[in-house]
Write an enzyme that holds these catalytic residues in place. Structure first.
Site, PDB file in Angstrom:
ATOM      1  N   ASP A  22       0.811  -1.224   0.000  1.00  0.00           N
ATOM      2  CA  ASP A  22       0.000   0.000   0.000  1.00  0.00           C
ATOM      3  C   ASP A  22       0.841   1.270   0.000  1.00  0.00           C
ATOM      4  OD1 ASP A  22      -2.258  -1.616   0.087  1.00  0.00           O
ATOM      5  OD2 ASP A  22      -2.293  -1.627   2.269  1.00  0.00           O
ATOM      6  N   LYS A  25       1.908   2.199  -5.050  1.00  0.00           N
ATOM      7  CA  LYS A  25       2.454   1.644  -6.304  1.00  0.00           C
ATOM      8  C   LYS A  25       1.527   1.929  -7.480  1.00  0.00           C
ATOM      9  CE  LYS A  25       2.460  -2.419  -4.366  1.00  0.00           C
ATOM     10  NZ  LYS A  25       2.112  -2.072  -2.972  1.00  0.00           N
ATOM     11  N   GLY A  49      -4.472  -4.290  -3.878  1.00  0.00           N
ATOM     12  CA  GLY A  49      -5.464  -3.246  -4.123  1.00  0.00           C
ATOM     13  C   GLY A  49      -4.694  -2.005  -4.505  1.00  0.00           C
ATOM     14  N   HIS A  50      -4.680  -1.695  -5.794  1.00  0.00           N
ATOM     15  CA  HIS A  50      -3.877  -0.575  -6.294  1.00  0.00           C
ATOM     16  C   HIS A  50      -4.821   0.540  -6.739  1.00  0.00           C
ATOM     17  CE1 HIS A  50      -0.275  -3.463  -7.201  1.00  0.00           C
ATOM     18  NE2 HIS A  50      -0.637  -3.433  -5.943  1.00  0.00           N
ATOM     19  N   THR A  51      -4.682   1.695  -6.116  1.00  0.00           N
ATOM     20  CA  THR A  51      -5.609   2.797  -6.380  1.00  0.00           C
ATOM     21  C   THR A  51      -5.017   3.777  -7.374  1.00  0.00           C
ATOM     22  OG1 THR A  51      -6.143   2.595  -4.039  1.00  0.00           O
ATOM     23  CG2 THR A  51      -7.128   4.460  -5.221  1.00  0.00           C
ATOM     24  N   GLN A 232       2.050  -6.039  -3.147  1.00  0.00           N
ATOM     25  CA  GLN A 232       2.507  -6.161  -1.763  1.00  0.00           C
ATOM     26  C   GLN A 232       3.822  -5.369  -1.577  1.00  0.00           C
ATOM     27  OE1 GLN A 232       1.412  -9.503  -3.324  1.00  0.00           O
ATOM     28  NE2 GLN A 232      -0.487  -8.507  -2.813  1.00  0.00           N
ATOM     29  N   THR A 307      -7.486  -0.940   0.798  1.00  0.00           N
ATOM     30  CA  THR A 307      -8.168  -0.875  -0.490  1.00  0.00           C
ATOM     31  C   THR A 307      -8.937  -2.169  -0.768  1.00  0.00           C
ATOM     32  OG1 THR A 307      -6.265   0.391  -1.235  1.00  0.00           O
ATOM     33  CG2 THR A 307      -7.744  -0.355  -2.950  1.00  0.00           C
ATOM     34  N   ARG A 311      -9.934  -2.599   6.056  1.00  0.00           N
ATOM     35  CA  ARG A 311      -9.439  -2.595   7.443  1.00  0.00           C
ATOM     36  C   ARG A 311      -8.602  -1.341   7.715  1.00  0.00           C
ATOM     37  NH1 ARG A 311      -6.285  -8.224   7.676  1.00  0.00           N
ATOM     38  NH2 ARG A 311      -5.847  -7.628   5.528  1.00  0.00           N
TER      39      ARG A 311
END
Ligand code: GDP
Ligand code: IMO
Ligand code: MG
Length: 443
Positions: A22, A25, A49-51, A232, A307, A311
């Protein structure tokens, strides 16, 4: 001529997380992919989870490379990945509904599939561990990689032929059901129901499955610019991370080679992405975690909520001990420092330069999690800054205190800062002059 001996004259860059995931990236890769011909994932699955944010658009990508938002960029899911076909179909459909052309996506025929029973095994395994749970994303990542290594996984090539897929599932399901029922007292799966569940995914994804290693080789042969998108982060690596509180894949730069099917000589730049502070989701050691006011401030200001799972992320100051370690095991040739804007308004900004561990001071990252549990960070403190820096577009636009902090990161980690991110949007990016990233863009 490629494929020969010696250093290859390729234009590639691996982008990896250098903390616990997180790090931003997705943002960095989306920004750079406007210059890339091809972006390939090489490990992990939909635990990522890449935003990506541009204007009012927010995209959360799980399997699909962050290059998908740049029309014309070839996007590959490499052989080192584990892919959940049902989730991937939803992800592609969602993107298409939002007007994103996904026709450039291809799936390695050698990637492994995450099946419904893998998710059930992940959840049941975590439940059984109770307080000692890893805090996985619940996506079935560990069981899918375990089956790959145990040589009983189903590969993406089987998505191209329903009868072969059926044969594989028929062979493997009885064992999976036995484990679910007898070890975990969980429900078993019915073959016919699973086949009907997966049939539409095979129809949708089968045509996208191909020899992505060959496609990639041809990209290099044609002198194209290639990015490798890590998921990751270094401290979640199966070998080098805080084992067992890690993910189940190799997250370091070397995996870009084995996870896509190209030799290591094709990679000539490695960009490590780090937040200007540190976060972690899930259980496990985190020496610079701040459970007091500073940690809460970072979580609120940085909107640090997962993402993939939503959590709350654990937060703390920048840790140069892990950054140096990540730099060494990845061979980082440059750093991208993200979320510097989140530190605006902090009276002081801390940077962990070493750990005090059982009376000794060390800047070498310990292997044992028991040692790590006894490590306290040794901080160097820097004056903060109050200015909103989200409009900064060059290093000169930053207040002196913020520049000093970036320089301190560079000096303690011993690797040059190539890119500074001052907000989630594509535009909120500073490329440092004369850096490898500016050279890559110009090349
Ligand atoms: P990834 O998994 O490494 O791609 O990172 P995530 O997308 O899971 O988490 C990073 C979060 O920070 C996302 O919500 C991004 O939109 C956001 N982000 C990325 N860079 C910046 C930045 O420089 N400043 C701020 N405020 N947010 C950022
Ligand atoms: P991106 O690519 C942050 C963490 C989980 C858990 C551990 C194992 O968005 O940076 P897994 O489901 O992989 O078996 O969970 O790894 N984890 C991540 N943390 N970012 C991620 O991905 C993560 N992917 C897995 O929280 O601690
Ligand atoms: Mg993420």
């Amino acid at each position: 001529m490629i494929g020969g001996a010696g250093v290859l004259n390729t234009n590639s860059m691996v982008i990896v997380g250098a903390q616990w995931g997180d790090e931003g990236k997705g943002k960095v890769i989306d920004y750079l992919s406007s210059e890339a011909d091809c972006v390939s994932r090489f490990q992990g699955g939909d635990n990522a989870g890449h935003t990506v944010v541009y204007g009012a658009n927010v995209f959360k990508l799980h399997h699909v490379p962050s290059g998908i938002l740049n029309p014309g960029t070839l996007c590959l899911l490499g052989n080192g990945m584990v892919i959940n076909p049902l989730v991937l179909v939803r992800e592609l459909d969602d993107l298409e509904k939002r007007g994103i052309d996904t026709s450039s996506l291809r799936i390695s025929n050698k990637a492994h599939l995450i099946m419904a029973y893998h998710q059930a095994l992940d959840e049941a395994g975590e439940k059984m561990l109770g307080e000692n749970k890893i805090g996985t994303t619940g996506r079935g990542i560990g069981p899918a990689y375990a089956d790959k290594v145990l040589r009983r996984g189903i590969r993406a090539v089987e998505l191209t032929d329903f009868n072969r897929f059926k044969d594989h599932l028929t062979d493997i399901l009885p064992l999976q059901n036995r484990i679910l029922k007898e070890v975990y007292s969980s429900d078993a799966y019915r073959l016919e129901e699973l086949l009907e569940l997966y049939r539409p995914a095979l129809e949708r994804l089968g045509p996208l499955v191909t020899d992505t290693d060959l496609l990639l080789y041809n990209q290099f042969a044609e002198g194209k610019k290639v990015l490798f998108e890590g998921a990751q982060g270094a401290l979640l690596d199966i070998d080098h991370g805080t084992y067992p509180f890690v993910t189940s894949s190799s997250t370091v730069s070397a995996a870009a080679s084995s996870g896509t099917g190209i030799g290591p000589g094709y990679v000539n730049r490695v960009l490590g992405v780090l937040k200007a502070y540190t976060t972690r989701v899930g259980s496990g050691p985190f020496p610079s975690e701040d459970k007091e006011e500073a940690g809460d401030q970072l979580r609120q200001r940085g909107n640090e909520f997962g993402t993939t799972t939503g959590r709350p992320r654990r937060c703390g100051w920048f840790d140069a001990v892990i950054a140096k370690y990540a730099s060494r095991i990845n061979g980082l040739t440059g750093l991208a420092v993200t979320k510097l804007d989140v530190l605006s308004g902090m009276e002081i900004v801390n940077l962990a330069v070493a750990y005090r561990c059982r009376g000794e001071v060390t800047d070498n990252f310990p292997v044992s999690i028991d040692d790590l549990d006894h490590c306290e960070p040794v901080y160097e403190s820097f004056p903060g800054w109050d200015e909103d820096i989200s409009m900064a577009r060059s290093l000169e636009d930053l207040p002196e205190a913020a520049r000093n902090f970036v320089n301190a990161i560079e000096d303690t980690v011993g690797v040059g800062v190539d890119l500074v991110s001052v907000g989630p949007d594509r535009s909120q990016t500073i490329i440092c002059p004369d850096s490898q990233v500016s050279a890559w863009i110009k090349d």
